[in-house]
Design an enzyme around this catalytic site. Structure first.
Site, PDB file in Angstrom:
ATOM      1  N   HIS A   1      -6.418 -26.274  -5.737  1.00 46.14           N
ATOM      2  CA  HIS A   1      -7.105 -25.002  -5.420  1.00 46.14           C
ATOM      3  C   HIS A   1      -7.689 -24.775  -6.987  1.00 46.14           C
ATOM      4  O   HIS A   1      -8.376 -24.012  -7.643  1.00 46.14           O
ATOM      5  CB  HIS A   1      -5.333 -23.752  -5.430  1.00 46.14           C
ATOM      6  CG  HIS A   1      -5.696 -23.078  -4.872  1.00 46.14           C
ATOM      7  ND1 HIS A   1      -6.230 -21.712  -4.450  1.00 46.14           N
ATOM      8  CD2 HIS A   1      -5.968 -21.887  -6.423  1.00 46.14           C
ATOM      9  CE1 HIS A   1      -6.038 -20.294  -4.782  1.00 46.14           C
ATOM     10  NE2 HIS A   1      -5.406 -20.707  -5.887  1.00 46.14           N
ATOM     11  N   GLU A   2      -6.253 -25.077  -8.093  1.00 49.44           N
ATOM     12  CA  GLU A   2      -7.040 -24.569  -9.563  1.00 49.44           C
ATOM     13  C   GLU A   2      -8.276 -25.201 -10.486  1.00 49.44           C
ATOM     14  O   GLU A   2      -8.981 -24.734 -10.974  1.00 49.44           O
ATOM     15  CB  GLU A   2      -5.823 -25.610 -10.639  1.00 49.44           C
ATOM     16  CG  GLU A   2      -4.036 -24.454 -10.173  1.00 49.44           C
ATOM     17  CD  GLU A   2      -3.747 -22.252 -10.195  1.00 49.44           C
ATOM     18  OE1 GLU A   2      -4.845 -22.486 -10.636  1.00 49.44           O
ATOM     19  OE2 GLU A   2      -3.752 -22.113  -9.363  1.00 49.44           O
TER      20      GLU A   2
ATOM     21  N   HIS B   1     -11.181 -22.640  -9.090  1.00 50.59           N
ATOM     22  CA  HIS B   1     -11.326 -21.749 -10.722  1.00 50.59           C
ATOM     23  C   HIS B   1     -12.134 -22.070 -11.955  1.00 50.59           C
ATOM     24  O   HIS B   1     -12.926 -21.919 -11.699  1.00 50.59           O
ATOM     25  CB  HIS B   1      -9.493 -21.688 -10.778  1.00 50.59           C
ATOM     26  CG  HIS B   1      -8.950 -20.479 -10.062  1.00 50.59           C
ATOM     27  ND1 HIS B   1      -9.417 -19.378  -9.671  1.00 50.59           N
ATOM     28  CD2 HIS B   1      -8.009 -20.387  -9.174  1.00 50.59           C
ATOM     29  CE1 HIS B   1      -8.676 -18.116  -8.624  1.00 50.59           C
ATOM     30  NE2 HIS B   1      -7.286 -19.259  -8.410  1.00 50.59           N
TER      31      HIS B   1
ATOM     32  N   GLU C   1     -11.225 -15.891  -6.752  1.00 49.43           N
ATOM     33  CA  GLU C   1      -9.990 -16.288  -5.249  1.00 49.43           C
ATOM     34  C   GLU C   1     -11.124 -17.386  -4.435  1.00 49.43           C
ATOM     35  O   GLU C   1     -10.958 -18.463  -3.581  1.00 49.43           O
ATOM     36  CB  GLU C   1      -9.683 -15.837  -4.768  1.00 49.43           C
ATOM     37  CG  GLU C   1      -8.625 -15.307  -5.742  1.00 49.43           C
ATOM     38  CD  GLU C   1      -7.132 -16.630  -5.718  1.00 49.43           C
ATOM     39  OE1 GLU C   1      -7.038 -17.076  -4.748  1.00 49.43           O
ATOM     40  OE2 GLU C   1      -6.642 -16.393  -7.149  1.00 49.43           O
TER      41      GLU C   1
END
Lengths: 494, 494
Positions: free
Chosen positions: A263-264, A267, A293
């Site tokens: 997830h990170e 980003h 997101e």
């Protein structure tokens, strides 16, 4: 005159970006390694630096500069035009707030994080409540001072996702609820329950090894960023060449660190792939939380929970945990990482129930900014909404209203962008599938084609294009949440 | 009017301290975790923040404010008086430097660290030379602009150790050389050579465990600071409540990390024990590098290499390394950690040869600032001096002129404070021994009495007293280097 003004704008941009860089670094430091004992001084410093930012930015010279440039917009190059837009937006957002309030608020924010942390650790909302109350009072005052028409909540929604309003979100969430609630029921009834293996003991050093293995494979450039751990994982960009992610490890959970890391990384890819032509500038960062997101959730869910991704990676994970994952087939693994469950903690939620967690927060924030609510009532409102939407009730505030850090930072209006991001991601994926064979790419962990498309259609623009433009230009149509519902049904209703 | 001016001074102090805090944080970050890729943006940010510091500080309003307060010094409270002094000093130091030069210099500095690091890694001085050359040109220009009389080197010596001049140092070093050179010879002839056990393989996790054990025992407050690792160990204070030390571990050396950790803890104790009454202020930091080094070297050598300290701690260390230290008696250990050797690397040098390493640097810096020297000649000048003072010659520049980070940061005039610090430490120890039984305290690792004396006589004043005042008030007489020579002879000539 015009050339002079452009020069002035670039100097201002550079100075404000430098100050913002130090603010980001203060935040990074506070959330990773700073001493508990230093909280008072850190708060003073945060206040002073905000004051410097404010005084550099909010004055008649800058106001006139932006006006003059805006009037001759047609003559400006693309980059300058984008800078004028973004700074005009920023200027209008804070110009009406008195500097004293602005800096007092920053001091409050930098103290309330610790209060929230303590409250969460001690499962005691009353420690955080007085801070939350003050933050809300400030936020309401700021909204009033900014003087926009429409629903008061719209003002701050627009800060995180330009163009998004209560009206749009009400429609979006109503449609989502109507399709998700029955889907959750259906999936829960028929899915495999064989997921306990996830919660064996998994050596943390090996979890770290897998995280370190996967981030460059996904496209993260280790020479222009780094990864470490923090209690609450996040991504922070000091510059496009210094993008930092944090993850966290739980010994009794193998999936938590994996999907947090992915997830990170999503980003981080956004930030690292912004065009270098913008330099150290306000344009060199993701344009909105929703688009951000969309990238993190695209990597985490659309790619990271795809069976083909695990065709490649499960053998590698099994090699690390020969004993623990001995009997885990690809089918069993895929079912486990896509298991749907009505649960209490947002960041641990699966894709299907996730938007319901967001709706709880959306309803509460909408209430806060349209009614006079006693903060002490918020925990029970929270618990009631969880019971209504998810059918379960938190036993304490740590697993209830205190679970998220956002409000301690004054970030009201942020949560909806998580749901929007998931919906954007589905629309992006739909378009990408017309141009490339994503499944085949994942099956070989060949990420170049995917990375390139995201870079060329989304990442490289930084903040130079508005979210709606990005979506329109990348997918050929405006935001359409049907793709999200279609994605969820295709994946889970079969 | 006076009250108003005091108020203005406090506001200025607070703002400059906040900016300085962010500069320190940038430095901390750069030396611990920042990405290599981000060096360009970091340099821009460093330049902009320096510009903000400069513009906030160097202007007619501040000049007048300081003048007005200085004229009414007699009416001021102690804290304000000290603030006026320190800011007048700082003002005079940079007021004559044009802002453009000042910020260009900061940019240069923040880039030259990487160049130095690369040069050192590749053992190639020519990578660093062009940076060093530019730094020297700036430094010479600044010295000229500052316009002080006397030896040009005095101007920058005074920055690190107020009151110290070439004349004082020439005398100090002459005396030291005359007594140390024969002492080195004597010790080398007769000391035990049984020290190879130091260089066995020592598990790094256990070394870290010992470091973590020892720092609070020495008095470090873990709730107001932290320890991590970096290539070049250092101490950095963001505030008195957030003091950070770094150490480094070598698998084939058990003493390196131990004495590095104790050394940095000595620095940290000074910062943590400054009186809280100064708040976030320019007064809340050690007054000079010499006094700072007196604390780190007191902890490292006078206390940390005392046999009684090891009476207590060797059994603990032996417990961690049962196999490796099985046959190591206290006598053997004590001899090893006080072994004297003519070596090339300053930070690995023993107490006795240490000042000779400083003298090499002192001679070179004095030459740089009184002659026109081609930087490309510096490596051979360096090597010649090592041969003259220590009887050995570096084989490459990494173990020669590139070994220290200081010059890459423009820190000329810094090195002599290391030798002064050792001498101050001996004078402090002499005084302390009249008031307490240091050996008995160390034997029981009871550090309170020692800590309290240092706090009450040195630490708590921060920068509110000049080095000479501190020495005079703490020891009853002015700086006297005889105590240092006496200390070395007592310890090593027996």
């Amino acid at each position: 005159m015009l050339t002079e003004n452009i020069e002035k704008l670039n100097k201002l941009d550079s100075k404000l970006s430098a100050v913002f860089y130090t603010q980001s670094l203060l935040e990074w430091d506070a959330e990773t390694i700073a001493s508990i004992g230093g909280v008072e001084e850190r708060a003073i410093v945060a206040g002073k630096i905000s004051e410097i930012y404010f005084n550099t930015f909010i004055n008649t010279d800058v106001e006139n500069l932006l006006e003059e440039l805006n009037e001759r917009k047609a003559e400006l190059d693309e980059i300058t035009k984008a800078k004028v837009s973004i700074y005009k937006r920023k200027f209008d957002n804070i110009a009406k707030i008195p500097v004293k309030d602005y800096s007092d608020y920053q001091v409050l924010i930098s103290k309330s994080y610790s209060a929230w942390e303590k409250a969460k650790n001690e499962e005691d909302f009353s420690i955080f409540a007085p801070f939350l109350e003050k933050i809300i009072i400030y936020q309401k005052k700021f909204i009033k001072l900014r003087g926009k028409s429409g629903h008061p909540y719209n003002t701050i929604l627009d800060d995180f996702e330009p163009g998004i309003t209560v009206e749009i979100l009400d429609e979006f969430f109503d449609k989502l609820r109507d399709s998700i609630v029955p889907l959750v029921q259906k999936v829960c009834d028929k899915q495999s329950k064989d997921i306990d293996f996830i919660n064996q003991k998994f050596d943390i050093a090996k979890q770290a090894e897998f995280s370190e293995y996967i981030i460059p494979k996904l496209g993260f450039d280790n020479s222009r960023g780094m990864m470490t751990t923090s209690v609450h994982p996040f991504t922070l960009n000091l510059s496009r060449n210094d993008v930092r992610i944090t993850t966290h490890f739980q010994e009794n959970n193998i999936t938590e660190s994996i999907f947090t890391t992915i997830h990170e990384t999503g980003h981080a890819m956004y930030e690292q792939n912004i065009s270098e032509k913008y330099g150290l500038s306000a344009l060199t960062t993701g344009v909105s939380m929703g688009i951000h997101e969309s990238q993190s959730r695209l990597y985490e869910n659309n790619l990271g929970r795809n069976i083909n991704f695990w065709n490649f990676n499960l053998p590698i994970l099994k090699h690390l945990y020969e004993k623990e994952l001995k009997d885990v087939s690809i089918g069993k693994w895929y079912a486990a990482v896509n298991h749907v469950k009505r649960s209490l903690i947002r960041i641990e939620a699966d894709e299907v129930t996730y938007p319901l967690h967001i709706m709880v927060r959306y309803e509460i924030e909408k209430k806060i900014f349209s009614e006079d609510i006693d903060v002490n009532e918020l925990p029970s409102i929270w618990n009631d909404l969880y019971e209504e939407y998810l059918g379960i009730r938190p036993k304490n505030d740590a697993e209830g209203i205190l679970q998220d850090v956002h409000w301690s930072g004054g970030d009201f209006g942020y949560f909806p962008s998580y749901a929007l991001g998931s919906a954007y991601a589905a629309q992006f994926e739909k378009t990408m599938r017309k141009k490339m064979d994503i499944d085949k790419d994942l099956n070989n962990l060949e990420m170049d084609e995917i990375k390139e498309w995201l870079k060329e259609n989304i990442h490289k623009y930084g903040s130079s294009k508005m979210p709606s433009e990005i979506i329109k230009d990348a997918t050929g149509e405006k935001f359409n949440s049907d793709y999200y519902i279609e994605y969820l049904y295709n994946k889970y209703d079969n």
